[in-house]
Design a protein around this motif. Structure first.
Motif, PDB file in Angstrom:
ATOM      1  N   UNK A  91       0.801  -1.226   0.000  1.00 59.18           N
ATOM      2  CA  UNK A  91       0.000   0.000   0.000  1.00 59.18           C
ATOM      3  C   UNK A  91       0.833   1.275   0.000  1.00 59.18           C
ATOM      4  N   UNK A  92       2.132   1.164   0.225  1.00 58.38           N
ATOM      5  CA  UNK A  92       2.983   2.340   0.118  1.00 58.38           C
ATOM      6  C   UNK A  92       2.947   2.893  -1.309  1.00 58.38           C
ATOM      7  N   UNK A  93       2.749   2.026  -2.295  1.00 57.69           N
ATOM      8  CA  UNK A  93       2.635   2.481  -3.678  1.00 57.69           C
ATOM      9  C   UNK A  93       1.342   3.262  -3.884  1.00 57.69           C
ATOM     10  N   UNK A  94       0.245   2.728  -3.350  1.00 57.52           N
ATOM     11  CA  UNK A  94      -1.043   3.406  -3.473  1.00 57.52           C
ATOM     12  C   UNK A  94      -1.007   4.742  -2.734  1.00 57.52           C
ATOM     13  N   UNK A  95      -0.419   4.734  -1.532  1.00 63.28           N
ATOM     14  CA  UNK A  95      -0.319   5.954  -0.738  1.00 63.28           C
ATOM     15  C   UNK A  95       0.528   7.006  -1.444  1.00 63.28           C
ATOM     16  N   UNK A  96       1.599   6.572  -2.095  1.00 63.91           N
ATOM     17  CA  UNK A  96       2.443   7.507  -2.848  1.00 63.91           C
ATOM     18  C   UNK A  96       1.642   8.179  -3.955  1.00 63.91           C
ATOM     19  N   UNK A  97       0.844   7.394  -4.644  1.00 57.53           N
ATOM     20  CA  UNK A  97       0.001   7.953  -5.693  1.00 57.53           C
ATOM     21  C   UNK A  97      -0.993   8.965  -5.155  1.00 57.53           C
ATOM     22  N   UNK A  98      -1.595   8.677  -4.018  1.00 61.04           N
ATOM     23  CA  UNK A  98      -2.559   9.602  -3.416  1.00 61.04           C
ATOM     24  C   UNK A  98      -1.899  10.914  -3.016  1.00 61.04           C
ATOM     25  N   UNK A  99      -0.706  10.825  -2.436  1.00 59.25           N
ATOM     26  CA  UNK A  99      -0.004  12.032  -1.998  1.00 59.25           C
ATOM     27  C   UNK A  99       0.413  12.877  -3.205  1.00 59.25           C
ATOM     28  N   UNK A 100       0.903  12.220  -4.259  1.00 62.38           N
ATOM     29  CA  UNK A 100       1.271  12.955  -5.472  1.00 62.38           C
ATOM     30  C   UNK A 100       0.044  13.636  -6.068  1.00 62.38           C
ATOM     31  N   UNK A 101      -1.051  12.915  -6.142  1.00 60.83           N
ATOM     32  CA  UNK A 101      -2.281  13.475  -6.709  1.00 60.83           C
ATOM     33  C   UNK A 101      -2.770  14.667  -5.902  1.00 60.83           C
ATOM     34  N   UNK A 102      -2.655  14.600  -4.588  1.00 58.16           N
ATOM     35  CA  UNK A 102      -3.204  15.649  -3.740  1.00 58.16           C
ATOM     36  C   UNK A 102      -2.294  16.866  -3.646  1.00 58.16           C
ATOM     37  N   UNK A 131     -12.988  13.113  -5.760  1.00 53.89           N
ATOM     38  CA  UNK A 131     -12.024  14.206  -5.680  1.00 53.89           C
ATOM     39  C   UNK A 131     -11.887  14.928  -7.013  1.00 53.89           C
ATOM     40  N   UNK A 132     -12.006  14.190  -8.108  1.00 53.05           N
ATOM     41  CA  UNK A 132     -11.903  14.807  -9.425  1.00 53.05           C
ATOM     42  C   UNK A 132     -13.037  15.795  -9.688  1.00 53.05           C
ATOM     43  N   UNK A 133     -14.145  15.634  -8.986  1.00 50.76           N
ATOM     44  CA  UNK A 133     -15.262  16.558  -9.149  1.00 50.76           C
ATOM     45  C   UNK A 133     -14.918  17.963  -8.662  1.00 50.76           C
ATOM     46  N   UNK A 135     -12.067  19.353  -9.352  1.00 51.93           N
ATOM     47  CA  UNK A 135     -11.098  19.898 -10.286  1.00 51.93           C
ATOM     48  C   UNK A 135     -11.793  20.695 -11.390  1.00 51.93           C
ATOM     49  N   UNK A 136     -11.075  21.665 -11.923  1.00 50.98           N
ATOM     50  CA  UNK A 136     -11.588  22.430 -13.061  1.00 50.98           C
ATOM     51  C   UNK A 136     -11.700  21.511 -14.271  1.00 50.98           C
ATOM     52  N   UNK A 137     -12.805  21.576 -15.010  1.00 47.66           N
ATOM     53  CA  UNK A 137     -12.965  20.718 -16.196  1.00 47.66           C
ATOM     54  C   UNK A 137     -11.821  20.843 -17.199  1.00 47.66           C
ATOM     55  N   UNK A 138     -11.206  22.015 -17.273  1.00 48.40           N
ATOM     56  CA  UNK A 138     -10.127  22.200 -18.250  1.00 48.40           C
ATOM     57  C   UNK A 138      -8.861  21.428 -17.858  1.00 48.40           C
ATOM     58  N   UNK A 139      -8.770  21.012 -16.575  1.00 50.46           N
ATOM     59  CA  UNK A 139      -7.606  20.255 -16.119  1.00 50.46           C
ATOM     60  C   UNK A 139      -7.776  18.748 -16.306  1.00 50.46           C
ATOM     61  N   UNK A 140      -8.994  18.309 -16.500  1.00 47.42           N
ATOM     62  CA  UNK A 140      -9.253  16.867 -16.548  1.00 47.42           C
ATOM     63  C   UNK A 140      -8.486  16.143 -17.654  1.00 47.42           C
ATOM     64  N   UNK A 141      -8.352  16.725 -18.868  1.00 50.52           N
ATOM     65  CA  UNK A 141      -7.547  16.016 -19.888  1.00 50.52           C
ATOM     66  C   UNK A 141      -6.119  15.736 -19.424  1.00 50.52           C
ATOM     67  N   UNK A 142      -5.501  16.686 -18.734  1.00 46.07           N
ATOM     68  CA  UNK A 142      -4.140  16.476 -18.227  1.00 46.07           C
ATOM     69  C   UNK A 142      -4.132  15.423 -17.117  1.00 46.07           C
ATOM     70  N   UNK A 143      -5.113  15.506 -16.213  1.00 45.96           N
ATOM     71  CA  UNK A 143      -5.137  14.602 -15.073  1.00 45.96           C
ATOM     72  C   UNK A 143      -5.434  13.160 -15.491  1.00 45.96           C
ATOM     73  N   UNK A 144      -6.191  12.998 -16.553  1.00 47.66           N
ATOM     74  CA  UNK A 144      -6.589  11.653 -16.978  1.00 47.66           C
ATOM     75  C   UNK A 144      -5.686  11.096 -18.074  1.00 47.66           C
ATOM     76  N   UNK A 145      -4.674  11.868 -18.466  1.00 46.37           N
ATOM     77  CA  UNK A 145      -3.820  11.444 -19.571  1.00 46.37           C
ATOM     78  C   UNK A 145      -3.093  10.137 -19.275  1.00 46.37           C
ATOM     79  N   UNK A 146      -2.367  10.076 -18.158  1.00 49.22           N
ATOM     80  CA  UNK A 146      -1.588   8.877 -17.839  1.00 49.22           C
ATOM     81  C   UNK A 146      -2.484   7.659 -17.578  1.00 49.22           C
TER      82      UNK A 146
END
Length: 279
Positions: A91-102, A131-133, A135-146
């Protein structure tokens, strides 16, 4: 150092190391998680692999605790963290992802955080979507890219049916585990709690509330994964509450773990109590 001497790391050796080595039916995680878990191949197998992974996991959580500004002592002595280490969980991997996202200021880095956090989607899909709700809609393409690229590449590399194969294998063969008994009796009630994180407009609060709701509303949610929400909110009271299930051990033995849900539910109630006071 004890992890180099004791007979622990069962989940590490039974599920995640075989998965990293190519057994996709072993780890019960999405196939694309192999790209994140591939470094496990470089760690020696029993008895040293668990020890090396423990060092990485503990060090990783310590760094993450610095970014989330929690008391690391409370975090590391909590029962879920003890389970995380003893079992050799990832879960350290999942937690790392959450911290980076936040916390990251770079939207493409946050996008990487999203897919990393989805290594165990049953834990994080709900809180991340809620949480994505915010976010600004204009940022969603960048956030969902990977995540989009990862899913596309996984379909090309692992086959177009891997998602169905993964779900079928997990639903049919995921073994009963005492650590996953906590939500067994409460998850159907927990489903009605899924909208509650929407009451929080602060990004950290919504993510934390989403993780708490997921812990209650997801069947077979591992108690060791409670570290995900404790990483964002931990107090000495929560540490004590994490051991509350032991009170029932004399009567129900290992089945006493079925009342471990008092921790996420208690934390969720307290979050709403604080929210009400601030109104």
């Amino acid at each position: 150092m004890a992890s180099f001497q004791l007979y622990g790391g069962d989940d590490y050796y039974r599920y995640y190391l075989p998965f990293a080595q190519g057994c996709f039916d072993c780890g019960y995680v999405p196939y694309f998680a192999k790209w994140f878990l591939f470094p496990l191949n470089f760690f020696p197998e029993y008895p040293f692999g668990w020890g090396v992974w423990t060092i990485i996991s503990v060090s990783g959580f310590l760094i993450l605790a610095y970014f989330t500004r929690i008391n690391p002592l409370y975090f590391f002595i909590s029962f879920p963290m003890l389970g995380q280490i003893w079992l050799g969980q990832i879960d350290v991997l999942i937690a790392t992802g959450l911290v980076i996202f936040l916390f990251s200021k770079n939207d493409y880095a946050r996008s990487i955080g999203l897919i990393l956090a989805l290594t165990k989607p049953q834990l994080t899909f709900l809180p991340l979507m809620l949480s994505l709700l915010l976010e600004s809609p204009r940022l969603l393409p960048k956030l969902l890219l990977v995540p989009a690229l990862t899913i596309f590449l996984s379909l090309v590399i692992f086959g177009s049916t891997w998602f169905v194969d993964w779900l079928q294998n997990a639903s049919a063969n995921l073994p009963v585990h005492v650590w996953r008994l906590a939500s067994l009796d409460i998850w159907k009630f927990g489903i009605f709690l899924t909208p509650l994180p929407l009451f929080f407009k602060d990004k950290r609060e919504r993510l934390t509330a989403g993780l708490l709701v997921s812990a209650i509303a997801t069947p077979f949610y591992g108690v060791y994964s409670y570290v995900l929400f404790l990483l964002f909110e931990v107090k000495w009271q929560y540490v004590l509450l994490s051991y509350a299930w032991i009170i029932g051990f004399a009567f129900w033995q290992e089945n006493a773990m079925r009342i471990a849900w008092v921790l996420p539910l208690g934390m969720l109630v307290f979050m709403f109590y604080k929210k009400r006071l601030s109104l």
